[in-house]
Scaffold this motif. Sequence first.
Motif, PDB file in Angstrom:
ATOM      1  N   ASN A  61       0.818  -1.223   0.000  1.00  8.70           N
ATOM      2  CA  ASN A  61       0.000   0.000   0.000  1.00  8.70           C
ATOM      3  C   ASN A  61       0.849   1.270   0.000  1.00  8.70           C
ATOM      4  OD1 ASN A  61      -2.326  -1.573   0.040  1.00  8.70           O
ATOM      5  ND2 ASN A  61      -2.397  -1.607   2.265  1.00  8.70           N
ATOM      6  N   ASP A  62       1.867   1.290  -0.872  1.00  8.86           N
ATOM      7  CA  ASP A  62       2.786   2.433  -0.934  1.00  8.86           C
ATOM      8  C   ASP A  62       3.146   2.819  -2.380  1.00  8.86           C
ATOM      9  OD1 ASP A  62       4.378   0.291  -1.629  1.00  8.86           O
ATOM     10  OD2 ASP A  62       5.763   0.510   0.051  1.00  8.86           O
ATOM     11  N   ALA A 106      -0.524   8.247   0.956  1.00  7.59           N
ATOM     12  CA  ALA A 106       0.484   9.299   0.821  1.00  7.59           C
ATOM     13  C   ALA A 106       1.537   9.186   1.929  1.00  7.59           C
ATOM     14  CB  ALA A 106      -0.191  10.669   0.849  1.00  7.59           C
ATOM     15  N   GLN A 107       1.101   8.898   3.144  1.00  9.07           N
ATOM     16  CA  GLN A 107       2.044   8.730   4.250  1.00  9.07           C
ATOM     17  C   GLN A 107       2.978   7.554   3.997  1.00  9.07           C
ATOM     18  OE1 GLN A 107      -1.006   8.416   7.242  1.00  9.07           O
ATOM     19  NE2 GLN A 107      -0.532  10.445   8.084  1.00  9.07           N
ATOM     20  N   THR A 112       8.429   5.447   2.725  1.00  9.37           N
ATOM     21  CA  THR A 112       9.361   4.637   1.919  1.00  9.37           C
ATOM     22  C   THR A 112      10.441   5.522   1.318  1.00  9.37           C
ATOM     23  OG1 THR A 112       8.051   4.763  -0.120  1.00  9.37           O
ATOM     24  CG2 THR A 112       7.628   2.888   1.335  1.00  9.37           C
ATOM     25  N   GLN A 113      10.070   6.730   0.907  1.00 16.12           N
ATOM     26  CA  GLN A 113      11.065   7.612   0.295  1.00 16.12           C
ATOM     27  C   GLN A 113      12.029   8.189   1.333  1.00 16.12           C
ATOM     28  OE1 GLN A 113       9.171  10.364  -2.419  1.00 16.12           O
ATOM     29  NE2 GLN A 113       8.900   8.747  -3.922  1.00 16.12           N
ATOM     30  N   ALA A 114      11.535   8.482   2.515  1.00 20.13           N
ATOM     31  CA  ALA A 114      12.417   9.007   3.567  1.00 20.13           C
ATOM     32  C   ALA A 114      13.530   8.001   3.876  1.00 20.13           C
ATOM     33  CB  ALA A 114      11.606   9.328   4.820  1.00 20.13           C
ATOM     34  N   LEU A 115      13.216   6.728   3.816  1.00 18.62           N
ATOM     35  CA  LEU A 115      14.232   5.695   4.051  1.00 18.62           C
ATOM     36  C   LEU A 115      15.270   5.649   2.927  1.00 18.62           C
ATOM     37  CD1 LEU A 115      11.986   2.796   5.405  1.00 18.62           C
ATOM     38  CD2 LEU A 115      13.569   4.249   6.706  1.00 18.62           C
ATOM     39  N   ARG A 116      14.934   6.173   1.760  1.00 21.35           N
ATOM     40  CA  ARG A 116      15.858   6.168   0.619  1.00 21.35           C
ATOM     41  C   ARG A 116      16.743   7.414   0.565  1.00 21.35           C
ATOM     42  NH1 ARG A 116      11.154   5.286  -3.059  1.00 21.35           N
ATOM     43  NH2 ARG A 116      10.492   3.207  -2.539  1.00 21.35           N
ATOM     44  N   TRP A 117      16.539   8.350   1.471  1.00 20.25           N
ATOM     45  CA  TRP A 117      17.344   9.574   1.487  1.00 20.25           C
ATOM     46  C   TRP A 117      18.810   9.183   1.544  1.00 20.25           C
ATOM     47  CZ3 TRP A 117      15.862  14.393   0.506  1.00 20.25           C
ATOM     48  CH2 TRP A 117      16.760  15.433   0.764  1.00 20.25           C
ATOM     49  N   ASP A 118      19.577   9.707   0.617  1.00 25.63           N
ATOM     50  CA  ASP A 118      20.969   9.306   0.453  1.00 25.63           C
ATOM     51  C   ASP A 118      21.875  10.511   0.677  1.00 25.63           C
ATOM     52  OD1 ASP A 118      23.430   8.391  -0.421  1.00 25.63           O
ATOM     53  OD2 ASP A 118      22.788   7.990  -2.470  1.00 25.63           O
ATOM     54  N   ARG A 127      17.666   9.612  -5.018  1.00 27.18           N
ATOM     55  CA  ARG A 127      18.114   9.258  -6.370  1.00 27.18           C
ATOM     56  C   ARG A 127      16.891   9.276  -7.282  1.00 27.18           C
ATOM     57  NH1 ARG A 127      23.162   6.592  -6.581  1.00 27.18           N
ATOM     58  NH2 ARG A 127      24.115   6.425  -4.515  1.00 27.18           N
ATOM     59  N   TRP A 128      17.135   9.376  -8.573  1.00 30.99           N
ATOM     60  CA  TRP A 128      16.020   9.405  -9.501  1.00 30.99           C
ATOM     61  C   TRP A 128      15.283   8.078  -9.491  1.00 30.99           C
ATOM     62  CZ3 TRP A 128      16.440   8.416 -15.357  1.00 30.99           C
ATOM     63  CH2 TRP A 128      15.184   8.570 -15.955  1.00 30.99           C
ATOM     64  N   GLN A 129      16.017   6.986  -9.651  1.00 28.09           N
ATOM     65  CA  GLN A 129      15.409   5.662  -9.717  1.00 28.09           C
ATOM     66  C   GLN A 129      15.447   4.979  -8.351  1.00 28.09           C
ATOM     67  OE1 GLN A 129      13.820   4.291 -12.412  1.00 28.09           O
ATOM     68  NE2 GLN A 129      14.107   6.293 -13.350  1.00 28.09           N
ATOM     69  N   VAL A 130      14.545   4.050  -8.157  1.00 27.57           N
ATOM     70  CA  VAL A 130      14.450   3.328  -6.892  1.00 27.57           C
ATOM     71  C   VAL A 130      15.415   2.147  -6.857  1.00 27.57           C
ATOM     72  CG1 VAL A 130      12.909   1.929  -5.446  1.00 27.57           C
ATOM     73  CG2 VAL A 130      12.055   4.029  -6.526  1.00 27.57           C
ATOM     74  N   PHE A 131      15.490   1.422  -7.960  1.00 28.42           N
ATOM     75  CA  PHE A 131      16.253   0.173  -7.986  1.00 28.42           C
ATOM     76  C   PHE A 131      17.607   0.357  -8.664  1.00 28.42           C
ATOM     77  CE2 PHE A 131      11.720  -1.014  -7.996  1.00 28.42           C
ATOM     78  CZ  PHE A 131      11.675  -1.664  -6.774  1.00 28.42           C
TER      79      PHE A 131
END
Length: 156
Positions: A61-62, A106-107, A112-118, A127-131
């Motif tokens: 659900n994200d 939305a939350q 999920t994006q906050a965890l990807r902060w690099d 980053r632009w891409q997730v994978f």
Amino acid sequence: MMKYYDGNVTGRIPGNLPDPYYWWQCGAMFGSLLDYYFYTGDGQYNELVTQGMLHQVGPNNDYMTPNQTKTTGNDDQGFWAMSALTAAEQRFPNPPEDQPQWLALAQAVFNTQALRWDTQFCGGGLRWQVFTFNTGYDYKNTISNGVFFNIAARLA
């Protein structure tokens, strides 16, 4: 716009536009339809919006949906979150209780994006891409970060 959408046709995938359109454009399209309903009161597309937006939420659900793994960017996921936020802000009818609600979607994207902060390059950012296997994973861009900031500000 709706003459291009075929996600409501038997055998097609709800929430997707046909080639050559991208997944993020579908999320943006639903945002436009949400605005259309909000400003006109014409609910002729409401069921289609709900069906399409819910079909693309993914198993967590994200808006990390398996049918977009090869091309999922942080910006793509973010466009769907912005549409879910628009639905919540405009009091668009929530999905049935057994389905994820607009604000929760939305939350979940924000989380999920906050965890990807690099912080490795450029003083931080998404980053632009997730994978890692996607072209574009090796750089950061304005749209991914701008969408993330938009979501963060609206959730604050």
